[in-house]
Design an enzyme around this catalytic site. Structure first.
Site, short mmCIF file in Angstrom:
data_model
loop_
_atom_site.label_atom_id
_atom_site.label_comp_id
_atom_site.label_asym_id
_atom_site.label_seq_id
_atom_site.Cartn_x
_atom_site.Cartn_y
_atom_site.Cartn_z
N GLU A 1 -7.26 12.22 6.39
CA GLU A 1 -7.70 11.99 5.44
C GLU A 1 -9.58 12.07 5.25
OE1 GLU A 1 -8.52 7.85 4.75
OE2 GLU A 1 -5.52 7.96 4.52
N ASP B 1 -3.01 11.14 -1.49
CA ASP B 1 -3.88 10.05 -0.89
C ASP B 1 -3.29 7.91 -0.58
OD1 ASP B 1 -5.47 7.87 0.17
OD2 ASP B 1 -7.63 8.18 -0.60
N ASP C 1 -16.17 7.80 5.47
CA ASP C 1 -15.45 6.81 4.03
C ASP C 1 -15.61 5.71 4.31
OD1 ASP C 1 -13.16 6.02 3.57
OD2 ASP C 1 -11.73 7.64 4.19
N LYS D 1 -1.40 -1.30 3.70
CA LYS D 1 -1.63 -0.06 5.08
C LYS D 1 -1.65 -0.57 6.34
CE LYS D 1 -4.06 3.89 5.28
NZ LYS D 1 -5.28 5.01 4.45
P1 ADP Z 1 -9.12 2.06 -0.39
O1 ADP Z 1 -9.60 3.91 0.81
O2 ADP Z 1 -9.70 1.15 1.00
O3 ADP Z 1 -7.72 1.88 -0.76
P2 ADP Z 1 -11.36 3.12 -1.84
O4 ADP Z 1 -11.94 4.27 -1.11
O5 ADP Z 1 -10.58 3.20 -3.57
O6 ADP Z 1 -10.19 2.40 -0.94
O7 ADP Z 1 -12.40 2.14 -2.52
C1 ADP Z 1 -12.52 0.55 -3.14
C2 ADP Z 1 -13.68 -0.28 -2.41
O8 ADP Z 1 -15.11 0.67 -3.73
C3 ADP Z 1 -13.55 -1.60 -3.31
O9 ADP Z 1 -14.52 -2.24 -2.55
C4 ADP Z 1 -14.47 -1.06 -4.73
O10 ADP Z 1 -15.40 -2.87 -5.00
C5 ADP Z 1 -15.89 -0.08 -4.23
N1 ADP Z 1 -16.16 0.34 -5.89
C6 ADP Z 1 -15.67 1.30 -6.21
N2 ADP Z 1 -16.49 1.41 -7.03
C7 ADP Z 1 -17.84 1.42 -6.85
C8 ADP Z 1 -19.09 1.27 -7.59
N3 ADP Z 1 -19.27 1.71 -9.02
N4 ADP Z 1 -20.41 0.54 -7.00
C9 ADP Z 1 -19.92 -0.14 -5.74
N5 ADP Z 1 -18.77 -0.05 -4.83
C10 ADP Z 1 -17.33 0.16 -5.73
MG MG Z 2 -9.17 5.59 1.08
#
Ligand code: ADP
Ligand code: MG
Length: 631
Positions: A188, A25, A210, A91
């Site tokens: 995805e 991913d 998502d 990205k």
């Molecule tokens: P991406 O797919 O864009 O790389 P992610 O799916 O890894 O992103 O998500 C990252 C986001 O998720 C960040 O904004 C982070 O603050 C949020 N996040 C991660 N854990 C938590 C949580 N426990 N509560 C709220 N938000 C969260």
């Molecule tokens: Mg993602």
């Protein structure tokens, strides 16, 4: 009697030898690598036990010890001190030119305007987004090879469903640069659905919600007999967890009496505060109830003070953001012509879906419990790993077919600047579609082919993807050549177009790697345009088609007169000349297709007898098929 097994030279005697394959991913904020081990998909941790690799690369100025770079947590650890050389959210730049990148000026590093793809200015020189992504992928590859103590055979890499050709190609290029064999790129949301085993059901319609760090994507998938199709995509490429951080920070500063301060804070101060807000936000998801307060001490603005929030306050400060996600969901459902009751399951993906307020809002909207038992950060990588395992033949039972759709129609330009659609939008890929064309003029030996993308009828309103030429067609009468144009879209969504003259076999083809892509907003815009202008387009198309027919009729009549006018009496000749003049006159002034058609028909009828006589002379000709412009 024992049976002896004999193996071919060079082949493994062990029929169960496995090839090491992984799912990756490649995320905006985090990237992960997963593999199937002992029949179960799991994310692979690094030496420190962390599975999430921050998608960040910091470039160091070249020194005597060579030029260095840091990837992941090491890069992020120094980001505040060195924002200009720490590339995050790369990205968003993949397969894009500078002006196509949303909020490009608020990125903490310098993005340069270059043809083909924007680049990033760093202390170690100019870097392309492909190079930066390759660093992240190479780190994950190393992690996999360390884990299995073996070479990586290949990977399935995920991309957003709305990624176009240029963005998908850029992702493949990055993998190649990292020495990874890409078995397939998959969407995805499709990967998330696979992770939940939804493909084991016989049929169903699923929504994948998502909400990541910087983007929100909603996808509607339909499963029929083990085959997934993306029936609609939507979302907001500038809405994610970062916005929740900002909204929470604003609310907390307001309550601490520092409401206006953040506006004139330095970039480093602001970034520090934003990270702090993020920590509080994440901690609140795990809070036992709505009213427990989480606080942190801040030293800023020449003072030390404390900021705090409860889960209820977080929900209130960000309710407008959650409402925006639901607006996009509604739109995607409308596009797919589906009702909430049609949805058989809702998959939650992305770290931001951990927030209880988001979950409640989505569950309320769909009126059903959500699929949340897999880790929302990991679910996409897990699905990709399952898919990789299947493609590698490591899982002999169960055949899974994955189908994705192309977001915009593809076609070629025909006479009069019209688009002949060859691959309609939402066609499932991989796909190969062909259509026959012919020449417009006698003796035409070359064709110009212009590949376009879009829903509108006129080339001018669509996006030009590529041009190429078919040369070496032997001279023939207009309409006699049979040129088959084939559009092939592979499983990764990459397009190639070929043209072949059927009689002689002369052939030309082109790989379409558009130098820049379309953003999802632009795609949405082009679709919207095509809906609102369909009526006007139909009329414009009818007029252009009528003109092309009229021109062709005039051309054919003129060349017939040149060859065989001796067959006509003077009166007959005068009558035909008169009809031709009339049609030419109409062509100059007419705005309605019907007028042109009437006059063309009159000429056709007026030359019927003449045509019959020519047939008798044995000069019959086919005037069928559509014509491509002469060069
Ligand atoms: P991406 O797919 O864009 O790389 P992610 O799916 O890894 O992103 O998500 C990252 C986001 O998720 C960040 O904004 C982070 O603050 C949020 N996040 C991660 N854990 C938590 C949580 N426990 N509560 C709220 N938000 C969260
Ligand atoms: Mg993602």
């Amino acid at each position: 009697m024992a049976l002896l097994q004999i193996s071919e030279p060079g082949q493994s005697p062990d029929p169960h030898q496995r090839r090491v394959v992984v799912g990756i991913d490649l995320g905006t904020t985090h990237s992960l690598v997963a593999a199937v081990r002992h029949g179960v998909a799991e994310c692979l941790p690094d030496a420190a036990g962390r599975v999430m690799l921050p998608s960040a690369v910091r470039y160091l100025a070249p020194s005597s010890s060579g030029s260095g770079r840091q990837v992941g947590d090491a890069a992020l650890a120094n980001q505040l001190q060195d924002p200009a050389n720490t590339v995050v959210s790369v990205k968003r730049l993949m397969g894009r030119v500078r002006h196509e990148v949303a909020h490009v000026d608020s990125l903490p590093y310098t993005v340069l305007d270059r043809p083909g793809m924007a680049t990033i200015a760093t202390a170690a020189g100019e870097k392309t987004p492909v190079e930066v992504s390759a660093e992240i992928l190479a780190t994950l590859r190393q992690r996999a090879e360390d884990t299995f103590d073996d070479d990586l055979f290949g990977a399935v890499i995920t991309v957003p469903a709305y990624f176009d050709d240029a963005q998908r190609q850029a992702t493949k290029d990055a993998a190649q640069m990292a020495g990874i064999h890409v078995m397939r790129l998959i969407n995805e949301p499709t990967a998330a659905a696979i992770a939940y085993g939804l493909d084991n059901q016989s049929a169903g319609t699923f929504a994948v919600f998502d909400l990541g760090g910087g983007t929100f994507d909603i996808s509607i998938l339909r499963l029929t007999e083990g085959v997934f199709e993306v029936v609609a995509t939507g979302g907001d490429s500038a809405l994610g967890g970062d916005d929740y951080d900002r909204a929470l920070l604003d609310a907390m500063l307001q309550r601490a009496g520092k409401g206006n301060w953040v506006a004139h804070a330095s970039a480093v101060e602001r970034a520090t505060l934003q990270r702090l807000a993020r920590r509080i936000k994440e901690a609140l998801s795990d809070a036992p109830n709505d009213d427990l307060s989480v606080s942190e001490t801040v030293t800023a603005d020449g003072a030390t003070f404390s900021v705090s929030a409860t889960r209820r306050e977080l929900a209130e400060a960000t309710a407008h953001l959650t409402a925006r996600t639901l607006g996009a969901v509604r739109k995607a459902m409308h596009d797919a012509q589906l009702d909430r009751a049609d949805i058989d399951g809702v998959v939650m993906v992305g770290g931001s879906t951990r927030m209880p307020a988001v979950r409640e809002a989505v569950a309320d909207f769909f009126g059903q419990p959500l699929l949340t038992n897999l880790n929302p950060d990991e679910v996409v990588a897990l699905g990709a790993a399952l898919q990789a395992n299947q493609l590698a033949g490591n899982n002999p039972d169960g055949e899974l077919l994955l189908l994705d759709v192309i977001p915009l129609s593809l076609g070629i330009e025909t006479m009069g600047g019209l688009v002949e659609r060859i691959v309609p939008r939402n066609t499932t890929i991989p796909a190969a579609l062909a259509q026959d064309f012919t020449t417009y003029q006698d003796g035409q030996t070359a064709l110009a082919l212009h590949v376009v993308q879009g829903e509108r009828d006129l080339v001018a309103d669509c996006r030009s993807l590529a041009r190429f030429e078919l040369r070496g067609i032997p001279p023939m009468a207009a309409g006699a050549a049979r040129i088959r144009v084939t559009f092939t879209i592979d499983a990764d969504g990459l397009l190639s177009v070929s043209a072949k003259e059927q009689g002689t076999g002369v052939e030309a083809s082109i790989e379409v790697k558009p130098s820049y892509g379309l953003s999802d907003e632009e795609i949405a815009h082009m679709l919207q345009d095509s809906f609102t202008t369909a009526q006007a387009d139909m009329q414009a198309r009818a007029v252009v088609e009528a003109r092309v027919d009229a021109d062709r009729m005039l051309l054919a009549t003129r060349s017939a007169l040149k060859a065989d006018s001796d067959l006509l009496t003077t009166d007959e000749r005068t009558a035909i000349d008169h009809l031709m003049a009339q049609l030419e006159q109409v062509l100059e002034t007419a705005t309605q297709a019907a007028d042109i058609e009437a006059s063309t028909k009159a000429l056709a009828q007026g030359t019927e007898a003449f045509a019959a006589q020519r047939m008798n002379r044995g000069i019959g000709r086919a005037l069928a098929g559509r014509r491509i412009d002469t060069m």
